[in-house]
Design a protein around this motif. Sequence first.
Motif, PDB file in Angstrom:
ATOM      1  N   UNK A 390       0.845  -1.200   0.000  1.00 47.59           N
ATOM      2  CA  UNK A 390       0.000   0.000   0.000  1.00 47.59           C
ATOM      3  C   UNK A 390       0.874   1.242   0.000  1.00 47.59           C
ATOM      4  N   UNK A 391       0.337   2.341  -0.447  1.00 48.01           N
ATOM      5  CA  UNK A 391       1.105   3.576  -0.597  1.00 48.01           C
ATOM      6  C   UNK A 391       1.408   4.207   0.767  1.00 48.01           C
ATOM      7  N   UNK A 392       2.681   4.366   1.128  1.00 50.63           N
ATOM      8  CA  UNK A 392       3.013   5.021   2.402  1.00 50.63           C
ATOM      9  C   UNK A 392       2.531   6.470   2.435  1.00 50.63           C
ATOM     10  N   UNK A 393       2.209   6.935   3.638  1.00 48.05           N
ATOM     11  CA  UNK A 393       1.732   8.303   3.828  1.00 48.05           C
ATOM     12  C   UNK A 393       1.980   8.691   5.277  1.00 48.05           C
ATOM     13  N   UNK A 394       1.425   9.824   5.676  1.00 54.14           N
ATOM     14  CA  UNK A 394       1.545  10.242   7.075  1.00 54.14           C
ATOM     15  C   UNK A 394       0.792   9.309   8.015  1.00 54.14           C
TER      16      UNK A 394
END
Length: 692
Positions: A390-394
């Motif tokens: 999954x796309x990393x984010x804050x």
Amino acid sequence: MLSLNNAYKTLVNQWVYRSFSSAVAKEVTPITKILIANRGEIACRVMKTAQKRGVKTVAVYSEADKNSMFVSMADEAYLIGPAAAKDSYLRGDKIIEVAKKSGAQAIHPGYGFLSENAEFADLCERNNLVFIGPPSSAIRAMGSKSASKDIMIAANVPTIPGYHGEDQAFETLKSEAAKIGYPVLIKAVLGGGGKGMRIVEREEDLADGIDSSKRESQASFGDSRVLVEKYLVHPRHVEIQVFADAHGNCVHLFERDCSVQRRHQKIIEEAPAPHLSEELRQKMGSAAVAAAKAVGYVGAGTVEFILSQDGSFFFMEMNTRLQVEHPITEMITRQDLVEWQLKVAESQTLPLAQKDLAIHGHAFEARIYAENPDSDFVPGTGKLVHLTTPQPSDTLRVETGVRQGDEVSVYYDPMIAKLVVWDTNRDKALRYLRNSLDKYHIVGLNTNISFLKRLSSHPAFVAGEVETGFIPMHKEALMAPPKPYSNDTLCLVVLSILLNEQKAALKNTVSGVVSPWQSATGFRVNNNAVRNIKLVHKEQKVSVPVTYQHDGTYLMTCPDGKSLKVGGRFIGENISAHIGEQFYHDISVVAHKDTLTIFNNDQGTYEFSQPLEVASKGADLGSGSLLSPMPGKITKIMVQVGDSVKKGQAILLMEAMKMEHTIRSPIDGKVESLPFNVNEIVEDKKVLAVIV
């Protein structure tokens, strides 16, 4: 020992004062370059914060890790030895040599390896290197489970009833176990991670439990001593993150619930702990701070408690290092704990006081392992042939030290990554975790991802009804076989084959235009073409007749006789498709050799193979053959050729992935052969014994 006399308490307090005063007196100049005495995910994690602060990083690596992610991330990297940890990552002398050669001022030990080694901390100090961790005196105090219990009693920290004495005679341990009352827990005096730990429910099983615990403890920590404690039924494992500086300040950064475990090792952690009252949170936090102060602690540490159903809690141990699950604490406190470590190592004061710390939202960490949950979580090895996350984010972190194409080695821990998610409350964070697990795709080796999905979806887990025995308690539901694949899943796999054929045909043309005679589309002048796509799923053969339609779609007939109109195309690497009236988006089907793995978020993950014609399948090993479940070393053989054995009887012991595994007879019979000897290394799927 359940009580201490006043004289002993005075000696403990004097020793703590001397240790603490020594820590305060030491001054450290700003750190501009650090060596990371570790590998994999934690090495990458430390480097990210170091780079953010403009601190140069030095990596050390074994021959097995020369192409690893952490090596490429570092500013400098040095080979320190062969693959085996004892010849590389546990060679403190070589690490010190590299630190001095590279000009590093400090060493960050990560977790595991030398992180809780007091001798290594002393070695750093003797070589004028900052050890980014607690004083060696604190490591020694908390490194022994028996000594740490005595110190905690002196500090009025609740401790669990048990025997922590030096007398290791079996009769003594047996007598103490009887006094405590069964069930009891046998634990290695040194070490952690569930190694050397055995639950004994009956006196007649005590001898086997002690022997097994001592063997594993000796192999893992070089010390066979054990202690005996009362085993609490249905407890929770709640730990408190503490942090102290060299100026007398100490705070806790709240709790993490690590109750859900397999093999006494954590698998999903969360922060804060569910259903924990504010009053109990404050009591446990205060006790953890008292524990840290009792040993003159400096740096990051974790005080682990067993929490009973009635709200009483007991000190288990203190981990004198950064924990694997520290990211969830960072998520809910909005603090960078590695940055705190670096500041404390520079003799700065803690960035925040207790009153300035608060809990924000909820976070989960799921540990993704190379292992087979269906075979008692046996660790595995192999290449990450396909890897998407999954796309990393804050609000989402993928803490990892591997990339697509990397190997999970037999030499080290089989953890692939930690998936960390945050949201404003527990329900939202849990949904986020499940959705993110759906997007974590791995092909090439067995993983526990599907198991994590079932675990995080279980009604009891959703309700926060967690305990250390959660997995055995709900084993039937958690280990249930996957539901049969649907017609739609089968059609999507077949569609992927047809779309890949079209892509290959297009790639092989000069002009980029596919003629009817070059393509695999099934074009016919008068009639629609029909072909059979043959697949195998779990040794069951499947045949799907496909009729090519003039509009570019397909009519597929499933094994149950139902016909479905199917069409679709690639969007990037994934498929967008319609099956009848149902639309599917972003479906991933990964081909590796003759295997097709489909990741269908709504319906699950399934493997199909396209059968290859072979002349022979090889010799039949027979029902009485025992195959090695993984690469490892034979540590003990309990039988001889010619012996009669019963089904379930222990045949031999293997040591693999830092754990001891018992290989048992699958049938009643006689031992015909034992191909390997004690201390021999065996590969995966080798015949260990033949019983007829």
